[in-house]
Scaffold this active site. Structure first.
Site, PDB file in Angstrom:
ATOM      1  N   ALA A  65       0.909  -1.084  -0.109  1.00 23.83           N
ATOM      2  CA  ALA A  65      -0.053  -0.102  -0.079  1.00 23.83           C
ATOM      3  C   ALA A  65       0.817   1.214  -0.053  1.00 23.83           C
ATOM      4  CB  ALA A  65      -0.880  -0.050   1.316  1.00 23.83           C
ATOM      5  N   GLY A 108       0.895  -4.856   0.771  1.00 27.79           N
ATOM      6  CA  GLY A 108      -0.508  -4.945   0.101  1.00 27.79           C
ATOM      7  C   GLY A 108      -0.282  -5.588  -1.282  1.00 27.79           C
ATOM      8  N   GLU A 111      -0.611  -9.186  -0.630  1.00 34.12           N
ATOM      9  CA  GLU A 111      -2.107  -9.412  -0.313  1.00 34.12           C
ATOM     10  C   GLU A 111      -2.937  -9.168  -1.358  1.00 34.12           C
ATOM     11  OE1 GLU A 111      -1.790  -6.351   2.748  1.00 34.12           O
ATOM     12  OE2 GLU A 111      -2.916  -7.632   4.223  1.00 34.12           O
ATOM     13  N   GLU A 131       4.637  -5.281   7.118  1.00 30.02           N
ATOM     14  CA  GLU A 131       4.023  -4.234   7.752  1.00 30.02           C
ATOM     15  C   GLU A 131       4.486  -4.060   9.402  1.00 30.02           C
ATOM     16  OE1 GLU A 131       2.510  -6.381   5.875  1.00 30.02           O
ATOM     17  OE2 GLU A 131       1.005  -5.408   4.604  1.00 30.02           O
TER      18      GLU A 131
HETATM   19  N1  CAA Z   1       4.740   3.174  -0.744  1.00 31.78           N
HETATM   20  C1  CAA Z   1       5.149   4.390  -1.037  1.00 31.78           C
HETATM   21  N2  CAA Z   1       6.182   4.669  -1.866  1.00 31.78           N
HETATM   22  C2  CAA Z   1       7.002   3.534  -2.052  1.00 31.78           C
HETATM   23  C3  CAA Z   1       6.443   2.271  -1.647  1.00 31.78           C
HETATM   24  C4  CAA Z   1       5.438   2.182  -0.833  1.00 31.78           C
HETATM   25  N3  CAA Z   1       4.832   0.818  -0.275  1.00 31.78           N
HETATM   26  N4  CAA Z   1       7.430   1.544  -1.890  1.00 31.78           N
HETATM   27  C5  CAA Z   1       8.262   1.881  -2.438  1.00 31.78           C
HETATM   28  N5  CAA Z   1       8.119   3.284  -2.727  1.00 31.78           N
HETATM   29  C6  CAA Z   1       8.699   4.645  -3.310  1.00 31.78           C
HETATM   30  C7  CAA Z   1      10.026   4.787  -2.655  1.00 31.78           C
HETATM   31  O1  CAA Z   1       9.728   5.724  -1.638  1.00 31.78           O
HETATM   32  C8  CAA Z   1      11.034   5.622  -3.352  1.00 31.78           C
HETATM   33  O2  CAA Z   1      10.030   6.694  -3.878  1.00 31.78           O
HETATM   34  P1  CAA Z   1      11.215   8.168  -4.047  1.00 31.78           P
HETATM   35  O3  CAA Z   1      12.220   7.748  -5.120  1.00 31.78           O
HETATM   36  O4  CAA Z   1      10.252   9.265  -4.026  1.00 31.78           O
HETATM   37  O5  CAA Z   1      12.007   8.140  -2.631  1.00 31.78           O
HETATM   38  C9  CAA Z   1      10.717   4.776  -4.637  1.00 31.78           C
HETATM   39  O6  CAA Z   1       9.434   4.185  -4.403  1.00 31.78           O
HETATM   40  C10 CAA Z   1      11.535   3.701  -4.935  1.00 31.78           C
HETATM   41  O7  CAA Z   1      12.218   2.956  -3.588  1.00 31.78           O
HETATM   42  P2  CAA Z   1      13.483   2.741  -2.986  1.00 31.78           P
HETATM   43  O8  CAA Z   1      14.158   3.980  -3.018  1.00 31.78           O
HETATM   44  O9  CAA Z   1      13.016   2.477  -1.396  1.00 31.78           O
HETATM   45  O10 CAA Z   1      13.872   1.664  -3.626  1.00 31.78           O
HETATM   46  P3  CAA Z   1      14.830   0.344  -3.104  1.00 31.78           P
HETATM   47  O11 CAA Z   1      15.223  -0.524  -4.329  1.00 31.78           O
HETATM   48  O12 CAA Z   1      16.022   0.649  -2.232  1.00 31.78           O
HETATM   49  O13 CAA Z   1      13.854  -0.631  -2.231  1.00 31.78           O
HETATM   50  C11 CAA Z   1      11.795  -1.562  -1.765  1.00 31.78           C
HETATM   51  C12 CAA Z   1      12.718  -1.302  -2.831  1.00 31.78           C
HETATM   52  C13 CAA Z   1      12.527  -2.966  -0.961  1.00 31.78           C
HETATM   53  C14 CAA Z   1      10.453  -2.217  -2.498  1.00 31.78           C
HETATM   54  C15 CAA Z   1      11.471  -0.511  -0.732  1.00 31.78           C
HETATM   55  O14 CAA Z   1      11.122   0.519  -1.347  1.00 31.78           O
HETATM   56  C16 CAA Z   1      10.341  -0.826   0.280  1.00 31.78           C
HETATM   57  O15 CAA Z   1      10.881  -1.620   1.134  1.00 31.78           O
HETATM   58  N6  CAA Z   1       9.179  -0.314   0.292  1.00 31.78           N
HETATM   59  C17 CAA Z   1       8.105  -0.381   1.238  1.00 31.78           C
HETATM   60  C18 CAA Z   1       7.678  -1.972   1.278  1.00 31.78           C
HETATM   61  C19 CAA Z   1       6.699  -2.033   2.478  1.00 31.78           C
HETATM   62  O16 CAA Z   1       7.073  -1.687   3.466  1.00 31.78           O
HETATM   63  N7  CAA Z   1       5.432  -2.393   2.134  1.00 31.78           N
HETATM   64  C20 CAA Z   1       4.225  -2.478   2.853  1.00 31.78           C
HETATM   65  C21 CAA Z   1       3.444  -1.237   2.921  1.00 31.78           C
HETATM   66  S1  CAA Z   1       2.292  -1.173   4.244  1.00 31.78           S
HETATM   67  C22 CAA Z   1       1.025  -2.103   3.656  1.00 31.78           C
HETATM   68  O17 CAA Z   1       1.034  -2.603   2.564  1.00 31.78           O
HETATM   69  C23 CAA Z   1      -0.042  -2.263   4.469  1.00 31.78           C
HETATM   70  C24 CAA Z   1      -1.246  -3.006   4.167  1.00 31.78           C
HETATM   71  O18 CAA Z   1      -1.298  -4.251   4.741  1.00 31.78           O
HETATM   72  C25 CAA Z   1      -1.996  -2.860   3.139  1.00 31.78           C
END
Ligand code: CAA
Length: 260
Positions: A65, A108, A111, A131
């Site tokens: 998400a 998400g 999911e 999460e």
């Molecule tokens: N939401 C918003 N933006 C996201 C995102 C997310 N879930 N995942 C990645 N992005 C964005 C980053 O913020 C970044 O944007 P900027 O360039 O503007 O800074 C861009 O995508 C690239 O990401 P990274 O710089 O972090 O790239 P990376 O290669 O170093 O890492 C990744 C990639 C491992 C996917 C890392 O981005 C990451 O861990 N993302 C989050 C994963 C996460 O925690 N997901 C769970 C979300 S909560 C949820 O889903 C709740 C639920 O139950 C529904």
């Protein structure tokens, strides 16, 4: 229709939805979830479509998400809006739905894949429910569907640690149906979808409904349900066509009765 966060293609009875927010690893923001459901609505209403595929990009199916969209939301805002209720609609679809996952399927994103009927993944796929590292918990069915898919031990471990599961382990655990080389993933997913789309839509939808019922009712109730809809399918032209085609040693030709 103009799409911003997805792409939609229809070919050979298959609807292909590609998540398209490369700047955010396909993070599921409100617009993407809304467009995804609009596309699924169109495909479900189209009698020529027998199967749907959701895919992302090579590096990411979806990274969860959209954290930036959620960070400042208050409890009343998300509660009153029943936040994520629209995402749940993916799981309520009646036509077969395949997730073709390459790269990250996190939070998400994982999911969303779990809401599909089965998952094919590329050898670079990484599944996680991270999460817990954000101080929250899965909110689009992860604790429920992952547990049903891979059992309590691995689901607990994944949700409590947030660790990523690779493609081979995902296949061994029963999370995904098959693993392919990443160049082959979409080809194989579309081939399976085309094969499914050629079948009787009535039997496809009844099979899906019956298997999904098994997660919600006792074995006796599930068996009764299966038997009753097995009886009911004898009212369809597709049952007659399928069985006659076998006897006449020719391929069956199915089409939805509503379009006859
Ligand atoms: N939401 C918003 N933006 C996201 C995102 C997310 N879930 N995942 C990645 N992005 C964005 C980053 O913020 C970044 O944007 P900027 O360039 O503007 O800074 C861009 O995508 C690239 O990401 P990274 O710089 O972090 O790239 P990376 O290669 O170093 O890492 C990744 C990639 C491992 C996917 C890392 O981005 C990451 O861990 N993302 C989050 C994963 C996460 O925690 N997901 C769970 C979300 S909560 C949820 O889903 C709740 C639920 O139950 C529904």
């Amino acid at each position: 229709m103009q799409w911003n966060s997805i792409q939609l293609k229809q070919e050979k009875g298959v609807g292909l939805i590609t998540l398209n927010r490369p700047q955010a690893f396909n993070a599921l923001n409100s617009e993407l979830i809304q467009e995804l459901n609009q596309a699924l609505d169109l495909l479900e209403q189209d009698n020529s479509i027998g199967c749907m595929v959701i895919t992302g990009a090579e590096k990411a199916f979806a990274a969860g998400a959209d954290i930036k969209e959620m960070v400042d939301l208050s409890f009343p805002e998300i509660y009153l809006d029943d936040f994520f209720h629209l995402a749940d609609r993916v799981a309520q679809r009646r036509k077969p739905l395949i997730a073709a996952v390459s790269g990250y399927a996190l939070g998400g994103g994982c999911e969303l894949a779990l809401m599909c009927d089965f998952i094919y993944c590329a050898d670079n796929a990484k599944f996680a429910l991270p999460e817990v590292t954000l101080g929250v918990l899965p909110g689009i069915g992860g604790t429920q569907r992952l547990t049903r898919a891979i059992g309590k031990a691995k689901a607990m471990e994944m949700c409590l640690t947030g660790r990523q599961m690779g493609a081979q382990e995902a296949e061994q655990s029963g999370l995904v149906a098959q693993v392919f080389a990443k160049e082959q993933l979409l080809i194989e997913s579309l081939a399976a979808a085309e094969q499914i789309a050629q079948k009787s839509l009535t039997s496809l939808m009844m099979i899906k409904e019956s298997i999904n019922r098994s997660f919600e009712v006792s074995l006796a109730e599930g068996l009764r349900f299966e038997r009753r809809i097995f009886h009911a399918i004898f009212a369809s032209a597709e049952q007659k066509e399928g069985m006659r085609a076998f006897i006449e040693k020719r391929p069956a030709k199915f089409k939805p009765e509503s379009s006859e």
